[in-house]
Write an enzyme that holds these catalytic residues in place. Structure first.
Site, mmCIF file in Angstrom:
data_model
loop_
_atom_site.group_PDB
_atom_site.id
_atom_site.type_symbol
_atom_site.label_atom_id
_atom_site.label_comp_id
_atom_site.label_asym_id
_atom_site.label_seq_id
_atom_site.Cartn_x
_atom_site.Cartn_y
_atom_site.Cartn_z
ATOM 1 N N GLU A 173 16.681 60.961 57.195
ATOM 2 C CA GLU A 173 16.682 61.735 56.040
ATOM 3 C C GLU A 173 15.462 61.700 55.345
ATOM 4 O O GLU A 173 14.884 60.675 55.167
ATOM 5 C CB GLU A 173 17.924 61.427 55.296
ATOM 6 C CG GLU A 173 19.473 61.793 55.898
ATOM 7 C CD GLU A 173 20.369 60.996 54.902
ATOM 8 O OE1 GLU A 173 20.253 61.073 53.867
ATOM 9 O OE2 GLU A 173 21.491 60.782 55.434
ATOM 10 N N CYS A 192 19.983 50.668 58.782
ATOM 11 C CA CYS A 192 19.495 49.659 57.705
ATOM 12 C C CYS A 192 20.118 48.305 58.134
ATOM 13 O O CYS A 192 21.456 48.491 58.634
ATOM 14 C CB CYS A 192 19.612 50.054 56.387
ATOM 15 S SG CYS A 192 18.743 48.790 55.302
ATOM 16 N N GLY A 221 16.516 52.623 55.154
ATOM 17 C CA GLY A 221 15.748 51.446 55.808
ATOM 18 C C GLY A 221 14.907 50.846 54.429
ATOM 19 O O GLY A 221 15.133 51.163 53.434
ATOM 20 N N LEU A 259 17.394 45.751 42.052
ATOM 21 C CA LEU A 259 17.989 44.702 41.388
ATOM 22 C C LEU A 259 19.564 44.988 41.584
ATOM 23 O O LEU A 259 20.290 43.998 42.486
ATOM 24 C CB LEU A 259 17.488 44.370 39.835
ATOM 25 C CG LEU A 259 17.872 43.115 39.551
ATOM 26 C CD1 LEU A 259 17.527 41.875 39.933
ATOM 27 C CD2 LEU A 259 17.301 42.864 37.834
ATOM 28 N N CYS A 294 21.398 58.061 49.766
ATOM 29 C CA CYS A 294 20.628 57.878 51.184
ATOM 30 C C CYS A 294 21.644 57.432 52.349
ATOM 31 O O CYS A 294 22.804 56.791 51.996
ATOM 32 C CB CYS A 294 19.908 56.275 51.126
ATOM 33 S SG CYS A 294 18.465 56.660 50.010
#
Length: 354
Positions: free
Chosen positions: A100, A120, A167, A223, A341
């Protein structure tokens, strides 16, 4: 450097930087000017095959086709937001796998969010990208083709890049660096490094490796938590590289490169949006010169995490500002499409399995 494209096993010629391409083609017995011709043609992105390299003799085109592969990113699904014009693409690669990209339109220009891997490895608990696991790295050329295809479809220039799609860019380190350098080619997209942001979940050794290259990009650190116990559950990478090590690496990166680091923090209801987190974020980041970018969570139905209510988000911003942090809230784009994502890729995969 990963430049091999499955399934044919040929090297991705678009991933080669100019000196590498010249070295390889002269090793094949070609004069240097031919290497320059090939490089210029490649970075015009006006081709479907080597047959389109019409300035080259036919025997040379045949030789290139026998030796190298051209990457592709074919649009198989396109979603456009009726709210803000954001366009999400699902691209099919040469081997049939899909990735994507998201084209975001701002007053200052267009930014493309690119993927660097198919799937991923990071398995972040709130993200759709890793739900089906890791498949393979993208080549630098395939990343470039995400830009080329989006530009061709939209008819508009891509002014900036965020490497925040599917990723972990630093897990695909060499190809990601080559992509950054190739995207800046004046004969190609000419996207300067100051207009490129790379997001990492926290591969500490690779942050130090990146700092040594002294690129002009912005490093964005995902984070999302202030305590190791919480971040271990949200982001398994934290079990290997805990928060203190990550913040130190990012601060050292900033000192080495002179480029301010941005921390990304997806605000989740009841998980990381309390005054305790505000105190801990101030303890972690105050005095580092870093920027804190709060994100409205794109909810993924397969996960339990919910976005903090808008009122709570604004309260959290005030708490952080009162503690001396420089904070912004990322504008949420594409809220009416599969914005997070991995969502579009996953939805298409599920459709094909029915």
């Amino acid at each position: 450097m990963l430049t091999t494209l499955p399934p044919e096993g040929k090297k991705d010629i678009l991933s080669l930087r100019a000196p590498e391409l010249e070295a390889e083609l002269t090793a094949l017995g070609l004069p240097k000017f031919r290497a320059r011709q090939v490089f210029l043609r490649l970075h015009r992105y006006e081709w479907q095959s080597f047959d389109d390299f019409t300035e080259l003799p036919k025997d040379l085109r045949t030789k290139l086709d026998e030796t190298y592969a051209l990457p592709c990113a074919e649009i198989v699904r396109r979603q456009e937001s009726a709210i803000d014009g954001t366009v999400k693409y699902l691209f099919r690669l040469r081997d049939g796998h899909c990735v994507e990209s998201v084209l975001m339109k701002y007053k200052h220009g267009n930014t493309l969010c690119v993927s660097t891997q198919v799937g991923c490895k990071m398995a972040c608990a709130f993200c759709a990208s890793g739900l089906d696991g890791f498949v393979r790295h993208l080549t630098a050329g395939e990343m470039l083709m995400e830009i080329a295809s989006a530009r061709r479809d939209s008819g508009e220039r891509v002014d900036g890049i965020v490497m925040m799609g599917t990723g972990e860019p630093l897990d695909n380190f060499a190809a990601s660096v080559d992509f950054i350098l190739l995207a800046g080619e004046k004969d190609g997209f000419s996207i300067g490094q100051r207009h490129i942001s790379l997001s990492t979940s926290g591969l500490v050794p690779k942050i130090y490796d990146l700092a040594k290259l002294d690129l002009g990009i912005t490093l964005s650190v995902s984070l999302h938590a202030t305590r190791d116990a919480v971040r271990n559950d949200l982001m398994p990478v934290n079990r290997r590289y805990p928060i203190a090590e990550l913040v130190k690496a990012a601060t050292d990166y900033q000192k080495t490169t002179g480029r301010r680091v941005s921390y990304e923090y997806a605000v989740m209801a009841g998980v990381n949006d309390s005054s305790r987190e505000a105190d801990e974020l101030a303890h972690l980041l105050r005095g580092t010169g870093a920027h804190l970018n709060l994100i409205r969570l794109n909810e993924v139905k397969e996960t339990k995490f919910k976005a903090s209510a808008e009122q709570r988000l604004q309260q959290f911003v005030k708490m952080l500002e009162a503690r001396g942090l420089h904070v912004t809230v990322r504008r949420r784009l594409g809220a009416d499409i599969d914005g997070a994502c991995g969502q579009l890729r996953r939805s298409v995969q599920l459709e094909t399995q029915k």
